[in-house]
Structure formats: C-alpha cells, structure tokens
Design an enzyme around this catalytic site. Structure first.
Site, PDB file in Angstrom:
ATOM      1  N   GLU A 419       0.796  -1.376   0.262  1.00 27.59           N
ATOM      2  CA  GLU A 419      -0.119   0.162  -0.112  1.00 27.59           C
ATOM      3  C   GLU A 419       0.719   1.205   0.042  1.00 27.59           C
ATOM      4  O   GLU A 419       0.758   1.896   0.950  1.00 27.59           O
ATOM      5  CB  GLU A 419      -1.068  -0.112   1.247  1.00 27.59           C
ATOM      6  N   GLU A 489      -4.145 -10.695   0.179  1.00 26.17           N
ATOM      7  CA  GLU A 489      -4.835 -10.692   1.603  1.00 26.17           C
ATOM      8  C   GLU A 489      -6.391 -10.927   1.172  1.00 26.17           C
ATOM      9  O   GLU A 489      -6.823 -10.560   0.118  1.00 26.17           O
ATOM     10  CB  GLU A 489      -4.843  -8.999   1.858  1.00 26.17           C
TER      11      GLU A 489
HETATM   12  C1  GAL Z   1      -4.997  -4.121   4.019  1.00 26.92           C
HETATM   13  C2  GAL Z   1      -3.375  -3.911   4.632  1.00 26.92           C
HETATM   14  C3  GAL Z   1      -3.188  -4.393   5.845  1.00 26.92           C
HETATM   15  C4  GAL Z   1      -4.259  -4.340   6.912  1.00 26.92           C
HETATM   16  C5  GAL Z   1      -5.487  -4.982   6.143  1.00 26.92           C
HETATM   17  C6  GAL Z   1      -6.710  -4.684   7.149  1.00 26.92           C
HETATM   18  O1  GAL Z   1      -5.138  -3.151   3.241  1.00 26.92           O
HETATM   19  O2  GAL Z   1      -2.585  -4.168   3.653  1.00 26.92           O
HETATM   20  O3  GAL Z   1      -1.955  -3.890   6.559  1.00 26.92           O
HETATM   21  O4  GAL Z   1      -4.255  -3.010   6.973  1.00 26.92           O
HETATM   22  O5  GAL Z   1      -5.820  -4.172   5.262  1.00 26.92           O
HETATM   23  O6  GAL Z   1      -6.504  -5.311   8.500  1.00 26.92           O
END
Ligand code: GAL
Length: 957
Positions: A419, A489
């Site tokens: 990010e 993620e």
């Molecule tokens: C993503 C980010 C993580 C964490 C997650 C939400 O956007 O890469 O570091 O913030 O969301 O828990």
C-alpha cells in the site's frame, strides 16, 4: 537567522537518505568458526522528549549513566517501564503526525541507549569486526567508544558498521540514540502499533582476514532430469562442500548432480559449507526453480497453490521483539493447520524465521519494509515512492532485504512493499531486484496494471471477481492478462470469522490461473494489559487510533488458535475425502502439489447418533499429487441401534514428523448413511388453568401472559423470540464500506430493541397458543410470532411460527428463542463441534457428541461480540433440561445477556450474572469478511420469511 540553539545536529533525522556509515548489505549468516558476541540484554536507557533535548556527550567514554533506567534489548521502550517510557500508538494508515514529508514533530521521543562490554577471552587480535543491528525503529545514530560510526533508517532491516579499529579488550561502550520519528517513518506506515526501540538483536561479529563477506547460493532444480545445479558466488574465493552430494567445488563454479528437490511440502535441505581462507560458513541448500511459465507461477515445473497467511511479528508482551521459540511456535502452528505459505507482511521478518521456513517447509513472499498508505488521504500527492529524492532510500531497502535473504530456498517471491500507491521509486526497486536476482518473481499489490511485477495480486476481491479473473474475463493490461493471480490478502480474520473461506477455496481450485491466497492475518496484535486483558487501539489514550482493527488474526494474542484458524485448516486440507456414505465407497484425492500420500494413514469410524460403534484402518494407496482413488469402506457394522448413522474418515500422520506427532489429524470427512429420525410428541391432555398458572404436561405458564415458567422442576425465565446478536466486527463492516453494513442497519431498524406485543393466550383442546407481534419502535416492519405448546405428558413441544409483515429489506441477525436458566454449568450436545460455527464458517464443525461448560463455550474475541454458537445441534442438555430440535438448531449459552455482550469493549467488561442465557436459533446470519472485505454471500443471508421450527423439552433428571 537560525533558531536552533542546541549543540547536537539532528538533521539526519529528517533527511530522506537511508543514512551514512553502514556497510553495504550482504547475506545474513552465522559463521561456524568466527567469533561473535551478543550484545542483547540490559542496556542503560534515558528517554528524552525531543530529538535534540540532550547533547551527545552520553556517547563519550567515561560518561556516568548511573542515574539512568534500564531496558531490555531486543525490546521496545514503550512496552517497558510500566508506562514510564510512553506508550504504544495504533493507527491503521493515518500518520500519527502532520503529513509534511520529510519533516517530523518536534515532540520526537528519543531513547539513548548504552551497552558496556568486554571482549570475550580469546577474541582474535587480527581481522576486523562489525556490529550488526537487526532492527531498530525508526532511526538510530551510533557511537562506539566515543567515536561516531553512523546513522541509519529502515527499521526492519539489518545495518552493519565496521568497528574493529575502535574495539578495546575491556570497557567498550556502545551508544545508540534512537528516535521514534524520522523521515523513515513516512516509509513505514504499516497497519500496526508504532513501537520505537532496538527491537531485534545487536551482535558484534569478528571478521577474520579472508572471511566470506557476502555470497549468493544459486541452487536450481531441473525437474525433467531430477538434477540440481549448485553455484555459490562469493565475494571472497573459496570452496563449496556438500558431503551428501559429493560436492567439492570452487566458488563461482557450477556443479550438476542428482538431488532431491526442496518444496514447502518436502523441504529437503542439504548441509554444506562455504570455506574461505578466513572462515567456514554453514550452508543449508534447497534445490528448487521458481519460474513464470505459461502464465503460471511454477516451482520445479509445477504450478503451486498458496494456502497462506499474512504474518506480522507479534508478541503480546514483547511487541515485535520475538524470540526464536515464538517464531518456531508460529511455524509449527502453521504446519499443523495445513498452511503452506507466508507473506511476511509488511517487512522482512527476523532472519531466524526464514531459517525455520526453510527447515519446516513454507513458501515465503518476503516483503520489503515499505508502506506509505497515509498519503491516500491526499490522493497520493507527494507520495515518496513517486518522488526521486526518496528513491535511494527505497533502493536501499530493497537491497537490504534481497541481500540479507537471498539464500533462503523458502523465499520464492520478493514483494516491493504494501500500500504505497504507484510511482517511479517502485519501478526502480523492481528493476534493481530483477537485475540482482532473476530466480524469483516480483510482487506488489498496489499496481493493478502489473507494470513492475510478475504476478497479478489483489486484496479482498469478492468471490465473483476472483472467479472472473480465474476465467480470464477481467480484462486489464496486456501484461496482466498473461500473469497468474493471487490474493495477497483475503478473509479478514477480525473478531468472529472470516466467513466464506470454503467458497474462495472452491474458486481457487477451479481455475488454474488462481494460485491461492493469504489470509489477513495471522495474529491479533493485542497488548497484554493489567486491567483490560488485551489492549487495542485507543486503550493508551492515543490522539488518533483505529480501535480493534489491530486484532484481526487467526490466532489470539496469546497464540491460542481461534475458530477461524480451525476453519481455514479444514478448508485447505491437502487430502479431499468425498463420497456417498450409503454407497460403500469413498473417493480420496491427493491435493498436495508435490507430496504423495505415503506420510498419511487413514482410518474409518462408524457413528450412530454420535456414538462410535466401530472403527478401523482404511487402506489408501500412496496417491501421487493430483491423483484420486475410490476406496472401499467396510461393511457397515450390523446390529447397532437405529438412528442417524455416518462414516467418519480421517487422514492422520502415519509417523512423527518435524512438525507433528503420529496420528495428528490432517484431513477428515463425514459421509451420512441414514438420516436422523425427528423427535415426535403426540399431544396428550391439553392445558388447564388455575388462578395464576396454566399447566401443560410437565410445564407451567403465567396465566395472563402465557409465558413459560417451569419445566419439571426447572425454572425458565424470559423465553421468547430473539433476533438480536451482538454485532461482530464483520457485521459492523469497515467505515469506508457501503450500505450493506448490516450491523449498523440492524441498529438503525431497532433489532436490538424489539418490542413483544401480546395479542392472545388461547387454551385449546391439545395446545396452549400464545400470539404475539415482535417489532421495533418507529418502524412498520414486524414479525407475527405464534408459540404453540403441546405435551405428551412428559415432554413439552414448542412450535414457533414467524410471519414477517411490512417491507423487509435487510436480513436478520438471528432467528430463534432465548431464555434464562437459574443454574447451569455442564453442557452436552449432539451436533456440530467442538468449536463454534456459523453458516459460512462451519466447515470444521464435526458432527458428534460433545461436552463442555458454559464458560468454555465462549470464544474470547479480544473485543467481545457474538460468538460460541454450535451449529447443526440435534439435541443439547444443560441445567437439567434436554432440548431436541426439529429441525437442527444453533445452540448458544452464556452468563451474560446479548445486550451486555454488545456493550462490552474488552473481555474484562463481561461479568457473569446469576442467569445462564440460552439461545436456540433456527437461523443465523452468515459472517462474511466485511470488516475489510466482502460481506456474507447471499446464500448465507438470513432472510425474513415465513418460518416454522420446533423444540422438544424434557428434563434430564
Ligand atoms: C490491508 C492492509 C493490511 C491491513 C488490512 C486490514 O489493506 O494491507 O496491512 O491494514 O488491510 O486489516
């Protein structure tokens, strides 16, 4: 005119450069013969409020630090000293200081650290020495024996300095000034606690004349010929020895031999040595080839499927200062839960963690220490990754990661960071990495065009979009269309959940282009707190914070697995067992990418009404990866009681392995044979009334309201329809989400304050009927609810009919009844267990007879919320009552009400009352993953529609 009045220059703190004085980055290794001295331990410590509050005289030899405090290194000062040294701050992406890069606040907590040491006996006089810092947040300036040796930024990266010329046999003093905020903080805006300090090891390393300095182990594998090729490039010439392979070659010289390759499933490592004139360096060599081929990420010629997690380094007491045993615990827990991959979100981990990944077998995406997420608040204007002045710092970070970790077979992908928007700096990093190491792929999620990357990566994409990507229907740049896809993620594991994992896995396994994903995230970053149990954002009085968004892991802060981890383990199990229990065969499929099934043994058992009648071994061939076989089950045991019958087939470790004991369960399935007979109650005598009470079979009711009062000798309070659950983090959704945040809508429509209007109590010939309308103030929606009670004299049956009225536009949280029991503790049930499960989180729920206690039924989510429901329950016993469901139900019992659970912010807010509150639910809303990703899929929505369900009550005495 200058306003700066102190003698100390602190310009380096706000300088965009990575620092000065450090040695070039190199491989991280422990020599077998060169000496080293750990400087971990107690360090003298002084905290100042600003970067320049104190001059640098503390670094001088002979300085008297008698009045200083002490901190442990590795450690974060804010987690030591019981609050005397400030406290942690949690923000997701907001910078906790004004955004004016590279400037930082005047209030800049600065920790001066002093460590005194003598050289050990026999420390060689020849050669040199370096001092290595493995991690310091966020900026440090270093002196040895009064001489300044440099300053650096790049918190989770190693920095080394030449110090041989400054060392004395005794009374050395290493002085380190650490600033919490620096220009580097702009590059380290990861979603986690801000935790200043020297949080990884500090080591003095002797560097003999002729020592290896840096080397690069190239160990590839040709899967066609089963041949490994080894070439070790070393700064200093020497020989490379691998006794098991009869290898003894010069550095720089390739050698090809037959080898067993390394994979995460079969982590074969060969012990070797690099021998230079000055030292011997142990090598652990894993032969494998990572390639982008036919639009797929292949290892040793095969496309792999990531079943991964995002791992932050976390310990509830020590923060990011982890010891090796904690790292090993993480790796063992991952292996035991079928996880095969880790993304080191969002920085390179302690190097010992990668050794463990090599040894036990995990695919690793090694991510650079880079995130500038806070710039999103200004549309990415002035983003350091798109500003050439910062590029040297970015390249420094990339090089420190790659050079440190390049010799780990487990690392298959380099990630540029997380990010950080897009920009020239990222391109420069990718170009440098590609040039330095063409043997791995480059990842970065932030650029959906894949301009710099070798893999298309996204976070929290919905199931339907992932499916379109799998089908190649997602469009995108020409380059992207030729790339494999991962979700770096998904499955946001905040609080109760994540839901929908099985649905993702089905999609991942259906399309070649989809190479799996990584759950967000591994562990809750709760901080052990004397009053709150585990603290989260806001608990330290932070000016800005993001609450419990920092508690979103598959394991609790103390590393106890949460139900989410058990669900994930089941969803990704590497053996698929399917079939029709009545048909007498079971289909077993090997879902590993590389391993055959010879390490597993299988067994069957046959259950009737949850009781095992017989069990035995099930011979399954050692199927190759991807292969499946129909395996014959034995004859069903005869003569057993009639009832609900099923086969349970399990795959277990056949022998102890490095990470699991013999008989550790890897995979399982249950195959129904005969259905459960539903409970029947033939109504006998109808209700009779006295002045105060109505009697029906074993029960009594209030004559005016028709409310149940007792069943047998058991008092029952407040039995009525219930639709409310304490919203989960996933119900509440993330603040940036749209109008499907049901937790908020449920409150808007008053589901937490439903009124129960009594419309009639009717004593019929064989039934007592109570008519009500359940509805929230201010709205026209309502649920016409009829309770119909019958009895055969000993058992009592309740049939609840629910008819929605009005314009229902949103699903219900739950639908069932709740009531209070005055004394209850032990619980038994036949149904799903042993842990909780909700409509989209119950893959791991196994049908059986379980027992527990009311306290143990609770799942301790760091922020209290709906939890603990056992799904598919046929019957349950508690507090002298037995309930049989028609149909199956969700069972929950707790020592507080839903309203108290909803109001609690920490587990310590939950105080047991005198009543045990029981919920028997006909339906529950799915969980989804909306605390960051998509909500529950439509098929898991609990819609308000005409419904009828029954429970049969009896007493257990
Ligand atoms: C993503 C980010 C993580 C964490 C997650 C939400 O956007 O890469 O570091 O913030 O969301 O828990």
């Amino acid at each position: 005119m200058s306003f700066r009045t102190t003698a100390t220059s602190v310009d380096y703190v706000e300088d965009v450069s990575p620092g000065s004085g450090a040695l070039p980055p190199r491989a991280w290794y422990a020599s077998s013969d060169a000496q080293s001295l750990s400087l971990n331990g107690g360090w003298s410590f002084r905290l100042s409020p600003t970067a320049d509050a104190e001059d640098d005289s503390f670094a001088a030899e002979g300085y008297d630090a008698g009045g200083w405090a002490e901190v442990s290194v590795p450690g974060h000062w804010v987690l030591q000293g019981d609050g005397a040294f400030g406290s942690p701050i949690y923000t997701n992406h907001l910078y906790p200081f004004p955004v004016d890069p590279p400037r930082v606040p005047t209030e800049n907590p600065t920790g001066d650290h002093l460590r005194y040491f003598d050289l050990p006996e026999g420390w060689p006089a020849d050669g040199g020495a370096v001092v290595r810092f493995d991690g310091v947040e966020s900026c440090a300036r270093v002196w040895l024996n009064g001489t300044e040796i440099g300053e650096f930024k790049g918190s989770r990266l190693p920095h080394e300095f030449t110090v041989g010329h400054l060392l004395k046999p005794t009374d050395n003093v290493l002085a380190v000034r650490v600033h919490q905020w620096s220009a580097g903080s702009y590059l380290e805006d990861q979603d986690q606690w801000w935790l200043p300090g020297i949080f990884r090891d500090v080591t003095l390393l002797h560097r003999p004349v002729g020592s290896a300095v840096d080397f690069f182990v190239h160990a590839s594998y040709d899967h066609v010929g089963s041949l490994g090729t080894l070439r070790v490039d070393s700064d200093v010439d020497g020989r490379v020895l691998v006794p098991a392979l009869d290898i003894d070659v010069a550095t720089g010289e390739p050698v090809t031999v037959a080898v067993v390759p390394w994979t995460a499933e079969t982590p074969k490592l060969y012990d070797g040595e690099l021998v230079t004139a000055g030292e011997r360096v142990p090598l652990r060599i894993g032969f494998r080839t990572v390639a982008l081929e036919d639009g797929l990420l292949k290892v040793n010629g095969k496309a792999i499927l990531f079943k991964g997690v995002n791992r932050h380094e976390w310990h509830p007491v020590k923060g990011r200062a982890l010891d090796v045993e904690t790292m090993r615990e993480d790796v063992l827990l991952m292996k035991r839960h079928n996880i095969n991959a880790v993304r080191t979100s969002h920085y390179p981990p302690h190097p010992a963690f990668l050794d463990l990944c090599d040894e036990y077998g995990l695919w690793v995406i090694d991510e650079c220490d880079l995130e500038t997420h806070g710039f999103t608040e200004q549309n990415w204007r002035d983003n350091p990754v798109d500003d050439d002045r910062w590029t040297p710092a970015l390249l420094d970070r990339a090089a420190r990661m790659v050079e440190r970790d390049k010799n780990h077979p487990s690392v298959v992908i380099w990630s540029l960071g997380n990010e950080a928007g897009t920009g020239r700096g990222l391109t420069a990093m990718a170009e440098w990495i590609h040039g330095r190491d063409s043997s791995r792929l480059v990842h970065y999620e932030g650029d959906w065009n894949c301009r710099d990357t070798d893999i298309y990566s996204r976070m929290y994409a919905e199931h339907a979009e992932v499916e379109r990507i799998g089908q190649g229907l997602d469009g995108g740049t020409h380059k992207r269309r030729a790339l494999p896809f991962i979700q770096c993620e998904y499955g946001h594991a905040m609080g109760n959940g994540p839901g929908g994992l099985a649905d993702y896995q089905r999609v991942f396994e259906a399309y070649e282009r989809l190479q799996g994903g990584f759950i967000w995230e591994w562990i809750d970053h709760g901080v052990t707190h004397p009053k709150l149990g585990f603290a989260y954002g806001g608990d330290f009085g932070e000016e800005l914070h993001d609450g419990n968004f920092v508690c979103d892991g598959l394991i609790f802060p103390d590393r106890t697995p949460s139900p989410g981890l058990l669900e994930f383990k089941k969803v990704i199990e590497p053996v698929r067992i399917e079939g029709d229990g009545a048909g007498g065969t079971v289909r077993v499929r090997n879902a590993f990418d590389f391993a055959d099934l010879s390490s597993l043994s299988f067994e069957w058992s046959y259950q009737v009404d949850g009781k095992t009648v017989e069990h035995g071994p099930l011979p399954v061939p050692a199927l190759a990866p991807g292969e499946s076989a129909e395996v014959k089950l034995p004859q069903p045991p005869s003569g057993g009681p009639g009832g609900e019958a099923l086969w349970t087939v399990r795959a277990l470790l056949a022998e102890d392995t490095a990470w699991g004991k013999k008989d550790h369960q890897v995979a399982w399935a249950q195959l129904p044979v005969t259905e459960r007979p539903l409970p029947t109650v033939v109504p006998g005598d109808g209700p009779t009334a006295s002045e105060k009470l109505i009697y029906l079979g074993p029960a009594s009711f209030d004559v005016r309201t028709g409310a149940l009062k007792t069943i047998g000798g058991v008092d029952v309070t407040g039995l009525r329809l219930d639709v409310w659950r304490a919203p989960t983090d996933n119900d509440d959704g993330a603040s940036w989400q749209d109008d499907t945040r049901y937790g908020l809508l449920w409150r808007k429509y008053g589901f937490h304050r439903m009124q129960h209007r009594l419309d009639g109590v009717e004593l019929g010939e064989d039934a007592l009927t109570v008519r009500t309308r359940v509805a929230p103030a201010a709205w026209e929606i309502g649920l016409r609810t009829t309770y119909r009670w019958t009895s055969d004299g000993t058992r009592l049956k309740l049939t609840v009919s629910v008819d929605p009225e009005g314009d229902w536009t949103i699903p219900l949280p739950r639908l069932g009844i709740r009531f209070g029991l005055s004394s209850a503790d032990a619980v038994k049930w036949y149904g799903g267990g042993p842990g909780e499960g909700y409509p989209d989180t119950k893959s791991a729920s196994m049908l059986g007879r379980w027992h527990s206690t009311v306290d143990e039924l609770q799942t301790p989510y760091v922020r209290p919320q709906e939890n603990g429901a056992r799904p598919d329950v046929r019957w349950a016993e508690l507090g002298g009552l037995r309930v049989d469901g028609d149909p199956e139900f969700w069972f929950t019992a707790r020592r507080w009400t839903t309203e108290q659970l909803d109001a609690a912010e920490h587990l310590t807010d939950l105080r047991p009352g005198d009543t045990v509150w029981v919920n028997l639910d006909h339906g529950q809303m799915g969980i989804g993953s909306q605390s960051c990703g998509p909500g529950a899929l439509p098929q898991y929505h609990l819609l308000a529609e005409p419904t009828e369900f029954s429970f049969v009550f009896s007493t257990t005495e």
